[in-house]
Design an enzyme around this catalytic site. Structure first.
Site, short mmCIF file in Angstrom:
data_model
loop_
_atom_site.label_atom_id
_atom_site.label_comp_id
_atom_site.label_asym_id
_atom_site.label_seq_id
_atom_site.Cartn_x
_atom_site.Cartn_y
_atom_site.Cartn_z
N GLY A 99 5.37 -74.24 9.41
CA GLY A 99 5.59 -73.48 8.19
C GLY A 99 6.93 -72.79 8.31
N ASP A 123 10.64 -76.07 2.54
CA ASP A 123 11.36 -75.81 3.77
C ASP A 123 12.84 -75.57 3.55
OD1 ASP A 123 9.55 -76.58 6.40
OD2 ASP A 123 8.87 -77.53 4.56
#
EC number: 5.3.1.23
Length: 370
Positions: A53, A251
């Site tokens: 993450g 991301d």
């Protein structure tokens, strides 16, 4: 099953010498923490998705900078700077797509370069520890703010809404709350009934199954009505009218609103556009890379073939010697995005202008101003 909000994804150990991470490769069957302090172990933990993450990787990067800098035994500041720089570049090589890692490392390095001329090395190490702690605390507030803006969208749709998500962008992907799953946590804080008012559809997310293993784990543990679907079932679910909104994490976001997220996200966006389902990206401002004009400039990480052909299977599920395509991410075009939810507000087209109005600037690269 423990509520994921009670789990610490990444934190500094009490001895201030190690990083403690929740090993996400073992979820949902085992909840185990790892204490890591060696550069190679930290690199492997990031690369192997033990911590994953974008925001959580950024927090890990910040603590990695401090922990590894703390191990440098020298009173020579030039040597200290040199070793910090080499260490930072090594850790940064573990995951090239997520911008939060380089963002956090650069922020830590800039603190070191700014403070080194009027601090001795022991005090400088303490200053770096405080900066890493600050990055973690900021991440918690950022995620909560994103969740609040996302919850406002859910309120407009009304209770009983169906929500689709791809990959995992919950509290496991951040220090707390998450990004794409944060609106659901905020809804619960506002008294929404987890079984009647929220219905979450988690894409399985091949090949690493972050949706099935992690998002479904989080949402079910929170008591929310939760369903896992194979990635190729998204069209069926949306066409059936079960989904009122899509929330995904990311991301890296380019200045024009193109963004990279876990492989398969672009397909979900295309399907959502076809069926008229609002598609929102949940992105901390640190994920927005204003130095990139478009998603064409985002480097896409290619991962090992074994993740596709062998991982999760009792026996190999593809012929020996067959070619394998295994990009970790794909880039979704900004034209498919309804809005990008940041901690500063929701950005709409034209995204570059929206980002600039929010005060989002290019990532500051480390520069020794001496």
């Amino acid at each position: 099953m423990e509520n994921a909000l009670n789990l610490d994804t990444v934190k500094l150990a009490e001895n201030k010498k190690e990083i403690v991470i929740l090993d996400q490769t073992l979820l949902p069957n085992e909840c185990k923490y790892l204490s890591i302090s060696k550069a190679g172990d930290i690199w492997e933990a990031i690369y192997s998705l033990r911590v994953r993450g974008a925001p959580a990787i950024g927090v890990t990067g910040a603590y990695a900078y401090y922990v590894l800098a703390d191990q440098i035994e020298t009173e020579d500041k030039d040597k200290f700077v040199k070793e910090c720089t080499e260490m930072m570049e090594y850790i940064n090589s573990s995951r090239p797509t997520a911008v939060n890692l380089s963002w956090a490392l650069n922020r830590m390095h800039n603190v070191m370069l700014t403070e080194k001329d009027h601090m001795n090395i022991p005090d400088l190490k303490v200053r770096l520890m405080k900066e890493a702690d600050a990055i973690r605390e900021e991440d918690i507030q950022i995620s909560r703010n994103i969740g609040t803006y996302g919850f406002e969208l859910l309120e407009k749709l009304g209770k009983g809404v169906g929500i689709m998500t791809h990959c995992n962008a919950g509290t496991l992907a951040t220090a707390k709350y998450g990004t794409a799953l944060a609106p659901m946590y905020i809804a619960l804080e506002h008294g929404w009934d987890p079984k009647k008012d929220l219905h979450v559809y988690c894409d399985e997310t091949r090949p690493l199954l972050q949706g099935a293993r992690l998002s479904a784990y989080e949402m079910q543990a929170a008591g929310i009505d939760t369903y896992v679907q194979c990635d190729n079932m998204a069209s069926y679910t949306m066409k059936g009218g079960k989904v009122g909104i899509v929330f995904v994490g990311c991301d890296r976001v380019a200045a024009n609103g193109d963004f990279a997220n876990k492989i398969g996200t672009s397909g979900v966006a295309i399907i959502a556009k076809h069926y008229g389902v609002p598609f929102y990206v949940c992105a901390p401002s640190s994920t927005i890379d204003m130095t990139l004009e478009s998603g064409d400039e985002i480097h896409i990480e290619q991962r090992k073939a074994e993740e596709v052909t062998e991982m999760w299977y009792k026996e190999r599920m593809a012929p020996e010697g067959v070619g394998v395509v295994n990009p970790a991410f794909d880039v979704t075009d900004h034209s498919l995005v309804t809005g990008i939810i940041t901690e500063k507000g929701i950005a709409y087209e034209p995204f570059k202008e929206s980002f600039e109005k929010m005060g989002i600037k290019p990532v500051e690269k480390y520069v020794d101003k001496k």
